[in-house]
Motif scaffolding. Structure first.
Motif, PDB file in Angstrom:
ATOM      1  N   LYS A  13      -9.443  33.912  -6.491  1.00  0.00           N
ATOM      2  CA  LYS A  13     -10.512  34.973  -6.024  1.00  0.00           C
ATOM      3  C   LYS A  13     -10.742  36.124  -6.443  1.00  0.00           C
ATOM      4  O   LYS A  13      -9.737  36.489  -6.919  1.00  0.00           O
ATOM      5  N   GLU A  14     -11.669  36.572  -6.482  1.00  0.00           N
ATOM      6  CA  GLU A  14     -11.922  37.973  -6.907  1.00  0.00           C
ATOM      7  C   GLU A  14     -11.114  38.559  -6.727  1.00  0.00           C
ATOM      8  O   GLU A  14     -11.634  39.236  -5.074  1.00  0.00           O
ATOM      9  N   GLY A  15     -10.961  39.482  -7.294  1.00  0.00           N
ATOM     10  CA  GLY A  15      -9.792  40.973  -6.701  1.00  0.00           C
ATOM     11  C   GLY A  15      -8.447  40.832  -6.801  1.00  0.00           C
ATOM     12  O   GLY A  15      -7.580  41.520  -6.262  1.00  0.00           O
ATOM     13  N   GLU A  16      -8.352  39.456  -6.683  1.00  0.00           N
ATOM     14  CA  GLU A  16      -6.267  39.128  -5.400  1.00  0.00           C
ATOM     15  C   GLU A  16      -5.718  37.743  -6.902  1.00  0.00           C
ATOM     16  O   GLU A  16      -6.293  37.746  -7.570  1.00  0.00           O
ATOM     17  N   MET A  17      -4.815  37.892  -6.566  1.00  0.00           N
ATOM     18  CA  MET A  17      -4.150  37.033  -7.540  1.00  0.00           C
ATOM     19  C   MET A  17      -2.703  36.095  -7.558  1.00  0.00           C
ATOM     20  O   MET A  17      -3.043  36.170  -5.805  1.00  0.00           O
ATOM     21  N   LYS A  18      -3.511  34.788  -7.840  1.00  0.00           N
ATOM     22  CA  LYS A  18      -3.084  33.543  -7.945  1.00  0.00           C
ATOM     23  C   LYS A  18      -1.064  33.986  -8.663  1.00  0.00           C
ATOM     24  O   LYS A  18      -1.678  33.646  -9.799  1.00  0.00           O
ATOM     25  N   THR A  30      -6.321  35.868 -11.830  1.00  0.00           N
ATOM     26  CA  THR A  30      -7.383  36.556 -11.164  1.00  0.00           C
ATOM     27  C   THR A  30      -8.878  35.978 -12.028  1.00  0.00           C
ATOM     28  O   THR A  30      -8.969  36.012 -12.790  1.00  0.00           O
ATOM     29  N   ASP A  41       3.492  37.845 -15.283  1.00  0.00           N
ATOM     30  CA  ASP A  41       3.406  38.648 -13.976  1.00  0.00           C
ATOM     31  C   ASP A  41       5.391  39.636 -14.083  1.00  0.00           C
ATOM     32  O   ASP A  41       5.613  39.324 -13.342  1.00  0.00           O
ATOM     33  N   SER A  51       2.516  41.338  -9.829  1.00  0.00           N
ATOM     34  CA  SER A  51       1.410  41.154  -9.129  1.00  0.00           C
ATOM     35  C   SER A  51       1.154  41.452  -7.983  1.00  0.00           C
ATOM     36  O   SER A  51      -0.245  41.455  -6.882  1.00  0.00           O
ATOM     37  N   CYS A  52       2.035  42.315  -7.497  1.00  0.00           N
ATOM     38  CA  CYS A  52       2.713  42.882  -6.162  1.00  0.00           C
ATOM     39  C   CYS A  52       2.188  44.111  -6.270  1.00  0.00           C
ATOM     40  O   CYS A  52       2.283  44.278  -4.899  1.00  0.00           O
ATOM     41  N   LYS A  54      -0.714  47.147  -7.511  1.00  0.00           N
ATOM     42  CA  LYS A  54      -2.316  47.632  -6.524  1.00  0.00           C
ATOM     43  C   LYS A  54      -3.257  47.200  -7.669  1.00  0.00           C
ATOM     44  O   LYS A  54      -3.360  47.844  -8.767  1.00  0.00           O
TER      45      LYS A  54
END
Length: 103
Positions: A13-18, A30, A41, A51-52, A54
Protein backbone atom coordinates in the motif's frame (compact mmCIF):
# COMPACT_ATOMS: atom_id res chain seq x y z
CA UNK A 1 20.85 -10.36 -11.05
CA UNK A 2 18.63 -12.79 -9.22
CA UNK A 3 15.18 -11.33 -8.79
CA UNK A 4 12.88 -13.13 -6.36
CA UNK A 5 9.13 -12.74 -5.96
CA UNK A 6 8.49 -11.22 -2.53
CA UNK A 7 4.89 -9.99 -2.71
CA UNK A 8 1.77 -9.44 -4.75
CA UNK A 9 1.31 -5.83 -5.81
CA UNK A 10 -2.05 -5.52 -4.03
CA UNK A 11 -0.29 -6.34 -0.72
CA UNK A 12 1.83 -3.19 -0.90
CA UNK A 13 0.00 0.00 0.00
CA UNK A 14 1.01 3.59 -0.66
CA UNK A 15 3.10 4.94 2.25
CA UNK A 16 2.81 1.70 4.28
CA UNK A 17 5.39 -1.02 4.71
CA UNK A 18 5.16 -4.75 4.21
CA UNK A 19 8.04 -6.74 5.71
CA UNK A 20 9.16 -10.01 4.19
CA UNK A 21 11.74 -12.33 5.77
CA UNK A 22 14.12 -13.93 3.30
CA UNK A 23 17.01 -16.28 3.91
CA UNK A 24 19.31 -13.26 3.55
CA UNK A 25 17.59 -10.56 5.57
CA UNK A 26 14.28 -8.85 6.35
CA UNK A 27 13.14 -6.64 3.48
CA UNK A 28 10.69 -3.75 3.79
CA UNK A 29 8.53 -3.05 0.74
CA UNK A 30 6.53 0.08 0.04
CA UNK A 31 5.01 2.09 -2.77
CA UNK A 32 5.44 5.78 -3.47
CA UNK A 33 3.37 6.97 -6.40
CA UNK A 34 3.85 4.34 -9.09
CA UNK A 35 7.26 3.25 -7.77
CA UNK A 36 7.78 0.15 -5.64
CA UNK A 37 10.75 0.32 -3.27
CA UNK A 38 12.61 -2.31 -1.25
CA UNK A 39 15.18 -1.81 1.50
CA UNK A 40 16.78 -3.75 4.33
CA UNK A 41 14.66 -3.62 7.48
CA UNK A 42 17.56 -2.77 9.80
CA UNK A 43 18.78 0.63 10.89
CA UNK A 44 22.49 0.80 10.08
CA UNK A 45 23.07 2.68 13.33
CA UNK A 46 21.87 0.05 15.81
CA UNK A 47 19.98 -2.75 14.04
CA UNK A 48 16.46 -1.62 14.99
CA UNK A 49 13.66 -2.74 12.66
CA UNK A 50 13.33 0.45 10.68
CA UNK A 51 9.93 -0.51 9.24
CA UNK A 52 8.48 0.40 12.65
CA UNK A 53 9.58 3.99 12.10
CA UNK A 54 7.73 6.92 10.56
CA UNK A 55 7.72 7.24 6.77
CA UNK A 56 7.18 10.73 5.34
CA UNK A 57 7.54 10.90 1.58
CA UNK A 58 10.83 9.14 0.78
CA UNK A 59 12.34 9.56 4.26
CA UNK A 60 12.03 7.01 7.04
CA UNK A 61 12.94 7.77 10.65
CA UNK A 62 14.28 5.02 12.90
CA UNK A 63 12.05 4.70 15.97
CA UNK A 64 14.95 4.17 18.40
CA UNK A 65 17.46 7.01 17.87
CA UNK A 66 15.71 8.94 15.07
CA UNK A 67 18.30 8.43 12.32
CA UNK A 68 16.76 9.26 8.94
CA UNK A 69 17.26 7.62 5.56
CA UNK A 70 16.07 8.23 2.02
CA UNK A 71 14.46 4.89 1.11
CA UNK A 72 14.85 5.46 -2.64
CA UNK A 73 18.65 5.90 -2.47
CA UNK A 74 19.50 4.53 0.99
CA UNK A 75 21.35 7.75 1.78
CA UNK A 76 21.63 8.88 5.40
CA UNK A 77 19.63 12.08 5.82
CA UNK A 78 20.19 12.61 9.56
CA UNK A 79 22.55 11.33 12.26
CA UNK A 80 23.25 9.32 14.35
CA UNK A 81 23.49 6.83 11.44
CA UNK A 82 26.56 7.24 9.24
CA UNK A 83 26.19 4.18 6.99
CA UNK A 84 23.65 4.16 4.17
CA UNK A 85 20.64 1.85 4.26
CA UNK A 86 20.90 -1.05 1.78
CA UNK A 87 18.28 -0.68 -0.96
CA UNK A 88 17.34 -3.28 -3.57
CA UNK A 89 16.28 -3.09 -7.21
CA UNK A 90 12.67 -4.01 -7.88
CA UNK A 91 10.72 -5.03 -10.95
CA UNK A 92 7.12 -5.85 -11.72
CA UNK A 93 6.26 -9.23 -13.20
CA UNK A 94 2.53 -9.37 -13.83
CA UNK A 95 0.95 -8.76 -10.42
CA UNK A 96 4.11 -9.78 -8.53
CA UNK A 97 6.85 -7.57 -7.07
CA UNK A 98 10.29 -9.07 -7.56
CA UNK A 99 13.38 -7.87 -5.70
CA UNK A 100 17.06 -8.37 -6.52
CA UNK A 101 18.63 -9.36 -3.20
CA UNK A 102 22.08 -10.11 -4.65
CA UNK A 103 22.92 -6.70 -6.07
Amino acid sequence: MAFQKLAKLHEIKEGEMKVVSTRYTRVALTKIGETYLAFEDLCTHDGEEISCGKLVGEVITCPRHFAKFNIRTGEVVSLPATENLPVFKTKLNGDDLEVDLED
